[in-house]
Write a protein that holds these residues in place. Sequence first.
Motif, PDB file in Angstrom:
ATOM      1  N   ARG A 198      37.457   4.170  45.734  1.00 48.37           N
ATOM      2  CA  ARG A 198      38.426   4.713  44.884  1.00 48.37           C
ATOM      3  C   ARG A 198      38.712   6.006  45.519  1.00 48.37           C
ATOM      4  N   ARG A 199      39.913   6.634  45.344  1.00 49.60           N
ATOM      5  CA  ARG A 199      40.199   7.899  45.711  1.00 49.60           C
ATOM      6  C   ARG A 199      39.557   9.028  44.947  1.00 49.60           C
ATOM      7  N   ARG A 200      39.455   8.795  43.620  1.00 50.42           N
ATOM      8  CA  ARG A 200      38.857   9.707  43.040  1.00 50.42           C
ATOM      9  C   ARG A 200      37.263   9.941  42.959  1.00 50.42           C
ATOM     10  N   LEU A 201      36.614   8.916  43.347  1.00 49.87           N
ATOM     11  CA  LEU A 201      35.228   8.935  43.706  1.00 49.87           C
ATOM     12  C   LEU A 201      35.153   9.702  45.260  1.00 49.87           C
ATOM     13  N   LYS A 202      35.982   9.363  46.228  1.00 50.95           N
ATOM     14  CA  LYS A 202      35.957  10.206  47.392  1.00 50.95           C
ATOM     15  C   LYS A 202      36.050  11.698  47.183  1.00 50.95           C
ATOM     16  N   LEU A 203      37.214  11.999  46.373  1.00 52.94           N
ATOM     17  CA  LEU A 203      37.387  13.287  46.177  1.00 52.94           C
ATOM     18  C   LEU A 203      36.214  14.018  45.218  1.00 52.94           C
ATOM     19  N   ARG A 204      35.356  13.523  44.637  1.00 45.79           N
ATOM     20  CA  ARG A 204      34.265  13.970  43.812  1.00 45.79           C
ATOM     21  C   ARG A 204      33.162  14.129  44.783  1.00 45.79           C
TER      22      ARG A 204
END
Length: 268
Positions: free
Chosen positions: A25-31
């Motif tokens: 997921r994109r949110r996990l990548k950003l984190r």
Amino acid sequence: MIWILSPLGLWIFLTGLACLGFLGRRRLKLRVIVLASMQLFLCSLPVVSDWLFGHLEKEAMALQVQHPVSGKLDAIVVLGGGLEPAYDSVRALPDLGDGADRMWAAANLYRAGFAPIVLVSGGGFNVDPRKHTEAEGMRDFLIALGVPAERIVLEDRSRTTLENAFDSMRVLEGVLHRQVEARTPLKIALVTSGFHMGRSYVLFKKAGFEVYPVCSDLRITGEKRPLWEWLPRSQALDRSSLAIKEYLGRLQQWVLGLYLGRSSDSSA
């Protein structure tokens, strides 16, 4: 493996995983990217690197105070890591690094008469046969500092601190023509950088030496810094990386059962 766990290696590894789509997921990548960047930023701050590095140097200096060099020793052992050796057709002389004062300290000990020989310990991962070993580079530097060539012994096979310790014992047993017994260990002045001394002391004790630590290359002086020197700096990132490597080395010691622990020496 150790490189991946360094601040820069960890940033490259985690950011690469995120950018290549391995983290879902994109949110996990950003984190993950933010966390990787934050640890890189923090490790590049002098206040962080001074704390990580300073703990290692304070421990080393405590060891040196507890076991001061005195009397006649069997040898002075100086560990590699302070220079890049000569490289045929590239450079005729060793290239001195931050830890080159290890050789300066060893030469001073020899001139003071603490031991009759200086053993230089350091091989290398050299693929190119034109590149000399660390031990050869240290020998050349010590000769330039006034140590007679016939008083310098080479241990040029080791590639890790563990190998430094046990290969040095093997070489010195041969040079001194005696088998070391539990009651009569070889007495050595062990010369290396302050940040590297704690781990080195433990491993040389484990190899059977009676060790007298001599710290060189002390980098954390506690001096006041101007404001701009508290901003992120490449030198701070380098110190943080060296300190983390040492802590990982200690973890490896513990896993392999080589850590002597507090019962053997309160500062080891």
